[in-house]
Design an enzyme around this catalytic site. Structure first.
Site, PDB file in Angstrom:
ATOM      1  N   LYS A  41     -18.643 -13.163   7.665  1.00 39.96           N
ATOM      2  CA  LYS A  41     -19.578 -13.223   8.694  1.00 39.96           C
ATOM      3  C   LYS A  41     -20.542 -12.520   8.763  1.00 39.96           C
ATOM      4  CE  LYS A  41     -15.580 -14.437  10.703  1.00 39.96           C
ATOM      5  NZ  LYS A  41     -16.334 -16.528  11.530  1.00 39.96           N
ATOM      6  N   ARG A  42     -21.282 -12.646   8.119  1.00 41.64           N
ATOM      7  CA  ARG A  42     -22.734 -12.493   7.400  1.00 41.64           C
ATOM      8  C   ARG A  42     -23.616 -11.187   8.363  1.00 41.64           C
ATOM      9  NH1 ARG A  42     -20.738 -16.356   5.466  1.00 41.64           N
ATOM     10  NH2 ARG A  42     -21.496 -18.165   4.382  1.00 41.64           N
ATOM     11  N   ALA A  78     -26.566 -10.589  10.163  1.00 43.12           N
ATOM     12  CA  ALA A  78     -26.498 -11.134  10.915  1.00 43.12           C
ATOM     13  C   ALA A  78     -26.586 -11.345  12.412  1.00 43.12           C
ATOM     14  CB  ALA A  78     -25.853 -13.017  10.964  1.00 43.12           C
ATOM     15  N   LEU A  80     -25.732  -9.526  16.422  1.00 43.78           N
ATOM     16  CA  LEU A  80     -24.553  -9.342  17.104  1.00 43.78           C
ATOM     17  C   LEU A  80     -23.337 -10.782  16.376  1.00 43.78           C
ATOM     18  CD1 LEU A  80     -23.523  -8.445  19.509  1.00 43.78           C
ATOM     19  CD2 LEU A  80     -24.659  -9.712  21.051  1.00 43.78           C
ATOM     20  N   LEU A  82     -21.426 -12.492  18.018  1.00 40.84           N
ATOM     21  CA  LEU A  82     -21.951 -13.644  18.964  1.00 40.84           C
ATOM     22  C   LEU A  82     -20.297 -14.027  19.511  1.00 40.84           C
ATOM     23  CD1 LEU A  82     -24.833 -16.220  17.657  1.00 40.84           C
ATOM     24  CD2 LEU A  82     -25.098 -14.428  19.565  1.00 40.84           C
ATOM     25  N   GLY A 125     -29.621  -7.996  16.423  1.00 37.20           N
ATOM     26  CA  GLY A 125     -29.714  -7.012  16.118  1.00 37.20           C
ATOM     27  C   GLY A 125     -29.397  -6.327  14.644  1.00 37.20           C
ATOM     28  N   GLU A 128     -33.082  -4.676  14.674  1.00 38.39           N
ATOM     29  CA  GLU A 128     -33.293  -3.812  15.619  1.00 38.39           C
ATOM     30  C   GLU A 128     -31.438  -2.439  14.804  1.00 38.39           C
ATOM     31  OE1 GLU A 128     -30.112  -5.528  18.975  1.00 38.39           O
ATOM     32  OE2 GLU A 128     -31.664  -4.940  20.369  1.00 38.39           O
ATOM     33  N   GLU A 148     -32.161 -13.981  20.011  1.00 36.41           N
ATOM     34  CA  GLU A 148     -32.207 -14.093  21.319  1.00 36.41           C
ATOM     35  C   GLU A 148     -32.078 -14.812  22.249  1.00 36.41           C
ATOM     36  OE1 GLU A 148     -32.702 -11.407  18.640  1.00 36.41           O
ATOM     37  OE2 GLU A 148     -31.812  -9.735  18.848  1.00 36.41           O
ATOM     38  N   ARG A 151     -30.571 -18.375  21.778  1.00 38.61           N
ATOM     39  CA  ARG A 151     -29.397 -17.991  23.187  1.00 38.61           C
ATOM     40  C   ARG A 151     -29.213 -17.701  24.184  1.00 38.61           C
ATOM     41  NH1 ARG A 151     -28.438 -19.747  17.781  1.00 38.61           N
ATOM     42  NH2 ARG A 151     -28.401 -18.623  15.635  1.00 38.61           N
ATOM     43  N   GLY A 156     -30.456  -6.097  22.766  1.00 39.92           N
ATOM     44  CA  GLY A 156     -29.856  -5.133  23.896  1.00 39.92           C
ATOM     45  C   GLY A 156     -29.534  -3.993  22.676  1.00 39.92           C
TER      46      GLY A 156
HETATM   47  C1  1HE Z   1     -22.045 -15.167  13.202  1.00 42.11           C
HETATM   48  C2  1HE Z   1     -22.823 -14.746  13.027  1.00 42.11           C
HETATM   49  C3  1HE Z   1     -22.837 -14.210  13.994  1.00 42.11           C
HETATM   50  C4  1HE Z   1     -22.332 -15.783  11.063  1.00 42.11           C
HETATM   51  N1  1HE Z   1     -21.980 -13.831  15.297  1.00 42.11           N
HETATM   52  N2  1HE Z   1     -20.487 -15.105  13.887  1.00 42.11           N
HETATM   53  N3  1HE Z   1     -27.312 -14.106  15.716  1.00 42.11           N
HETATM   54  C5  1HE Z   1     -27.517 -14.716  15.251  1.00 42.11           C
HETATM   55  O1  1HE Z   1     -28.041 -15.687  16.142  1.00 42.11           O
HETATM   56  C6  1HE Z   1     -27.953 -14.859  14.055  1.00 42.11           C
HETATM   57  C7  1HE Z   1     -26.792 -16.800  13.615  1.00 42.11           C
HETATM   58  N4  1HE Z   1     -26.530 -16.439  12.244  1.00 42.11           N
HETATM   59  C8  1HE Z   1     -27.475 -17.405  11.136  1.00 42.11           C
HETATM   60  O2  1HE Z   1     -28.348 -17.873  12.546  1.00 42.11           O
HETATM   61  C9  1HE Z   1     -26.926 -17.969  10.213  1.00 42.11           C
HETATM   62  O3  1HE Z   1     -25.153 -17.549  10.619  1.00 42.11           O
HETATM   63  C10 1HE Z   1     -27.001 -16.635   9.150  1.00 42.11           C
HETATM   64  C11 1HE Z   1     -28.164 -17.641   8.825  1.00 42.11           C
HETATM   65  C12 1HE Z   1     -26.899 -15.845   9.481  1.00 42.11           C
HETATM   66  C13 1HE Z   1     -26.336 -17.709   7.602  1.00 42.11           C
HETATM   67  O4  1HE Z   1     -26.861 -18.643   7.686  1.00 42.11           O
HETATM   68  P1  1HE Z   1     -25.345 -19.116   6.436  1.00 42.11           P
HETATM   69  O5  1HE Z   1     -25.087 -20.568   5.854  1.00 42.11           O
HETATM   70  O6  1HE Z   1     -24.849 -18.430   5.091  1.00 42.11           O
HETATM   71  O7  1HE Z   1     -23.864 -18.569   6.781  1.00 42.11           O
HETATM   72  P2  1HE Z   1     -23.350 -19.599   8.234  1.00 42.11           P
HETATM   73  O8  1HE Z   1     -21.662 -20.646   7.625  1.00 42.11           O
HETATM   74  O9  1HE Z   1     -23.986 -19.536   9.663  1.00 42.11           O
HETATM   75  O10 1HE Z   1     -22.051 -18.512   9.119  1.00 42.11           O
HETATM   76  C14 1HE Z   1     -20.565 -18.216   8.132  1.00 42.11           C
HETATM   77  C15 1HE Z   1     -19.893 -17.542   9.459  1.00 42.11           C
HETATM   78  O11 1HE Z   1     -20.516 -16.183   9.467  1.00 42.11           O
HETATM   79  C16 1HE Z   1     -19.896 -18.163  10.350  1.00 42.11           C
HETATM   80  O12 1HE Z   1     -18.289 -18.024  10.233  1.00 42.11           O
HETATM   81  P3  1HE Z   1     -17.450 -19.189  10.085  1.00 42.11           P
HETATM   82  O13 1HE Z   1     -15.250 -18.865  10.871  1.00 42.11           O
HETATM   83  O14 1HE Z   1     -17.375 -20.091  10.516  1.00 42.11           O
HETATM   84  O15 1HE Z   1     -17.184 -19.293   8.904  1.00 42.11           O
HETATM   85  C17 1HE Z   1     -20.070 -17.962  11.202  1.00 42.11           C
HETATM   86  O16 1HE Z   1     -20.011 -18.524  12.338  1.00 42.11           O
HETATM   87  C18 1HE Z   1     -20.607 -16.432  11.515  1.00 42.11           C
HETATM   88  N5  1HE Z   1     -21.402 -15.641  11.959  1.00 42.11           N
HETATM   89  N6  1HE Z   1     -23.921 -15.161  12.131  1.00 42.11           N
HETATM   90  C19 1HE Z   1     -20.769 -14.114  14.830  1.00 42.11           C
HETATM   91  N7  1HE Z   1     -24.423 -13.885  15.124  1.00 42.11           N
HETATM   92  C20 1HE Z   1     -27.107  -5.993  20.890  1.00 42.11           C
HETATM   93  S1  1HE Z   1     -27.851  -7.235  21.147  1.00 42.11           S
HETATM   94  C21 1HE Z   1     -28.476  -8.670  19.406  1.00 42.11           C
HETATM   95  C22 1HE Z   1     -28.371  -9.475  19.920  1.00 42.11           C
HETATM   96  C23 1HE Z   1     -28.000 -10.551  18.647  1.00 42.11           C
HETATM   97  O17 1HE Z   1     -28.390 -10.090  17.629  1.00 42.11           O
HETATM   98  S2  1HE Z   1     -28.577 -11.689  18.817  1.00 42.11           S
HETATM   99  C24 1HE Z   1     -28.525 -12.516  17.439  1.00 42.11           C
HETATM  100  C25 1HE Z   1     -27.058 -13.172  17.323  1.00 42.11           C
END
Ligand code: 1HE
Length: 274
Positions: A41-42, A78, A80, A82, A125, A128, A148, A151, A156
């Site tokens: 899940k990265r 990656a 939080l 989500l 996060g 963060e 964020e 999204r 947070g």
């Molecule tokens: C996840 C998450 C996640 C990956 N929550 N499941 N963060 C984001 O908005 C970043 C979202 N993630 C991405 O943009 C990409 O996944 C990455 C650039 C980090 C990596 O890409 P990649 O091509 O290497 O991997 P992938 O195919 O996108 O992800 C592999 C799996 O990890 C996949 O799940 P699968 O079951 O389909 O294999 C993805 O859904 C999962 N995955 N990132 C849940 N973030 C306290 S407040 C903080 C607020 C925040 O942090 S908001 C930012 C959230």
């Protein structure tokens, strides 16, 4: 012959730290290495991972004097998870955010300095988390984003407090409003990154820095971690007063006295250009 891994001398932790299944914890002398271990899940931070990070940092072995944090797989973190965000009511969401604050405060205001080794995505996060560490090393592949904004949410995990103090509120505003992503070199220029290294060289650099830090007097680490960030927020008059108290306390420890004597007797290193 292949080069040994930079953490080849590290031994897996035992006891409580060994039971944290979303982290891989190992130790070599005074340096502890905590690796986020959810690569599928990265290294997205779910409730379990944030709780385990908190647990690890409030239960550091007594002989540890510096920590290195890194991420397993192709990305540091990656952000939080989500999938856990949907269907949380307001009260639960506040408590969730406060849980992250507690965990990251345990890093920033803990007992020992923490070095983040960054590669791949350092987003949301993940940024963060990196911002709560005391020193950041970034490999070529590292990039920084705050998705964020895209999204429909807000930071947070302490991001609005810590990230502007590194890069400035104007850059953070841009990242959140436009989805702008900074690469490792921009991260260095903008104050997020302390050390820039090539791909695959981050952990060795992080461990090298941790070993240096582990050799400092513990009171110096305490002053830098606990007094400095507070003094920065004080008025100059209060800051100067607090500085005098901290300086007098630090210089009166037996360890400081021994180090000062060692220099005066020609037994300690000089300051040299690297
Ligand atoms: C996840 C998450 C996640 C990956 N929550 N499941 N963060 C984001 O908005 C970043 C979202 N993630 C991405 O943009 C990409 O996944 C990455 C650039 C980090 C990596 O890409 P990649 O091509 O290497 O991997 P992938 O195919 O996108 O992800 C592999 C799996 O990890 C996949 O799940 P699968 O079951 O389909 O294999 C993805 O859904 C999962 N995955 N990132 C849940 N973030 C306290 S407040 C903080 C607020 C925040 O942090 S908001 C930012 C959230």
């Amino acid at each position: 012959m292949s080069t040994p891994a930079p953490d080849a001398t590290f031994i897996p932790a035992t006891g409580l730290l060994a039971g944290l299944d979303l982290l891989q914890v190992s130790q070599d002398g005074a340096v502890l290495h905590i690796r986020l271990n959810r690569p599928v899940k990265r290294n997205a931070i779910n409730d379990g991972l944030i709780a385990q990070l908190h647990t690890a940092f409030v239960n550091l072995p007594a002989d540890v004097r510096a920590v290195v944090v890194s991420g397993e797989g192709a990305h540091f973190c990656a952000g939080l998870d989500l999938s856990e965000l949907v269907e949380r009511d307001i009260h639960a969401a506040i408590l969730h955010s406060r849980g992250w604050h507690a965990a990251f405060d345990a890093i920033q205001y803990g007992r020992v300095p923490v070095i983040a080794v960054l590669h791949g995505a350092v987003v949301g996060g993940g940024l963060e988390l990196a911002a709560s560490c005391h020193i950041r090393v970034a490999e070529d592949s590292a990039y920084f984003g705050l998705p964020e904004g895209q999204r429909g949410i807000f930071v947070g995990g302490g991001g609005s407090v810590r990230i502007p103090r590194l890069m400035g509120a104007a850059r953070m505003t841009d990242m959140m409003l436009t989805g702008r992503v900074f690469d490792a070199d921009q991260g260095e220029r903008y104050g997020v990154v302390n050390y820039r290294v090539g791909d695959g060289a981050g952990l060795a650099k992080g461990i090298e820095l941790a070993r240096k830090i582990a050799g400092n007097a513990p009171m110096t680490a305490f002053a830098v971690m606990h007094a400095l960030p507070r003094i920065v927020e004080m008025s100059p008059s209060e800051g100067l007063f607090a500085e005098s108290l901290m300086a007098a306390s630090a210089s009166n420890t037996p360890e400081a006295q021994a180090r000062l004597r060692a220099f005066l007797e020609g037994r300690a290193g000089k300051v040299v250009k690297e």
